[in-house]
Design an enzyme around this catalytic site. Structure first.
Site, short mmCIF file in Angstrom:
data_model
loop_
_atom_site.label_atom_id
_atom_site.label_comp_id
_atom_site.label_asym_id
_atom_site.label_seq_id
_atom_site.Cartn_x
_atom_site.Cartn_y
_atom_site.Cartn_z
N ASP A 108 -4.58 -4.23 6.32
CA ASP A 108 -4.93 -5.13 5.22
C ASP A 108 -3.79 -6.11 4.93
OD1 ASP A 108 -6.56 -6.16 3.22
OD2 ASP A 108 -5.66 -4.87 1.69
N HIS B 196 -2.65 -1.21 -3.30
CA HIS B 196 -3.78 -0.29 -3.17
C HIS B 196 -3.58 0.88 -4.12
CE1 HIS B 196 -4.32 -1.76 1.27
NE2 HIS B 196 -4.82 -2.61 0.38
N SER C 243 0.85 -1.19 0.00
CA SER C 243 0.00 0.00 0.00
C SER C 243 0.88 1.25 0.00
CB SER C 243 -0.95 -0.03 1.21
OG SER C 243 -1.84 1.05 1.16
#
Length: 344
Positions: free
Chosen positions: A286, A193, A166
């Site tokens: 996540d 992401h 991310s």
């Protein structure tokens, strides 16, 4: 949420402030006309979120992002005019830790409502990450490989490396992939992401960082040795029981899109061959649970170490869950992948 706005255009600052005023919980704590002012103000009063323009006098948004993430780290959302026309600078900012990007709302346009909604949606998503809310993914008991047994030992189950990343992920991914040879002996699947409008540009940029071919994963794909596939929509990439890739909108309200957890857990559910999974820099949690599920299945799981992370969030969550077999620097991760997946 305490928010700062960095933009040299008064009309843009005014438009953003009017949009933020529609949400009672959002408070603009300061504004800055250029990156240098933002760096100084952030050091004195670090907000929860900075809405950062890219093109500014004195110091642009890329350099300001780099300095802020080094000295006074916080969430940064790039809010700039015509984001698609500034792809190179967007990726530079994301390399240094910017979380996402959205066009500056222009309230006089016919689609001003849509632009305001997109800005608020991005802020709300980051707000969920800042709260470190526990995963709302429903825990599933891992079923035996019944539906995939017929594929066991077939050519479909090639050696596999799965990577989730991310904030700061593009630079970390480039550091790892640049060290892998063109005849690398495993398939690589990446969930980064990134908004769908930048996924194609992200893949183009990643192709310039590695000798391996990189492309967006499409529904029906099978993982291929020596090829890198990247999740390319705002839906979640996952592996189906027949070992092909697909996308799903569920869980619809999950703040991470595309989700590393969804992909990792689908691998744990259906990929019968053990592989290597890596969780890189990023805000939030996540991928941590998914990494744990893969470790439970016997995968070699790796979390990026704190020292080399732009944001030590997702890897830390994995470490806290005891989901990582190893905690390594980027160079050590590349070395481990080379050792475990010999080229031939």
């Amino acid at each position: 949420m305490r928010i700062a706005i960095v933009n040299d255009l008064a009309i843009a600052v005014g438009a953003i402030q009017r949009v933020l005023q529609t949400v009672p919980d959002y408070q603009v704590i300061w504004t800055a006309r250029d990156g240098a002012q933002a760096v100084a103000k952030c050091a004195r009063d670090t907000p929860d979120l900075i809405l950062m323009d890219l093109q500014m006098p004195v110091m642009d948004g890329v350099e300001a992002t780099r300095r802020i993430m080094k000295a006074s780290p916080c969430a940064i959302l790039i809010v700039t005019a015509n984001a698609k026309q500034s792809v190179a600078k967007v990726y530079e900012a994301m390399e240094h830790g910017a979380r996402d990007v959205v066009d500056t709302p222009v309230l006089s346009q016919t689609d001003s409502g849509k632009m305001a909604d997109e800005l608020l949606a991005k802020i709300a998503r980051i707000g969920k990450l800042l709260k470190h809310s526990p995963s709302n993914l429903k825990e599933k008991t891992l079923a035996p490989f019944s539906q995939s047994e017929r594929y066991r030992g077939s050519s479909y189950t090639v050696p596999l490396v799965a990577i989730g990343s991310s904030t700061g992920g593009p630079k970390a991914l480039a550091a790892i992939l640049s060290q892998l040879p063109p005849n690398f002996g495993a398939a690589i699947a990446i969930v980064q992401h990134v908004d769908v409008q930048f996924s194609a540009g992200f893949v183009d940029w990643l192709n310039q960082q590695t000798r391996l071919p990189v492309r967006i994963a499409v529904a029906g794909d099978r993982l291929e040795k020596g090829t890198v596939v990247v999740a390319g929509t705002n839906d979640h990439l996952y592996l189906k029981p027949d070992l092909t890739l697909d996308y799903t909108a569920d869980p619809i309200d999950y703040c991470y899109r595309p989700s590393v957890d969804v992909f990792f857990k689908s691998l744990a559910q259906h990929w019968t061959r053990r592989g290597t999974a890596v969780l890189l820099t990023g805000m939030g949690r996540d991928g941590a649970e998914g990494l744990g599920a893969l470790r439970h299945r016997g995968w070699h799981t790796i979390a990026q170490n704190k020292e080399s992370c732009v944001v030590y969030g997702m890897p830390r969550a994995a470490v806290e869950l005891n989901a990582a077999v190893e905690i390594l620097s980027l160079d050590a991760i590349a070395t481990t992948l080379l050792q475990k997946n010999h080229s031939f």
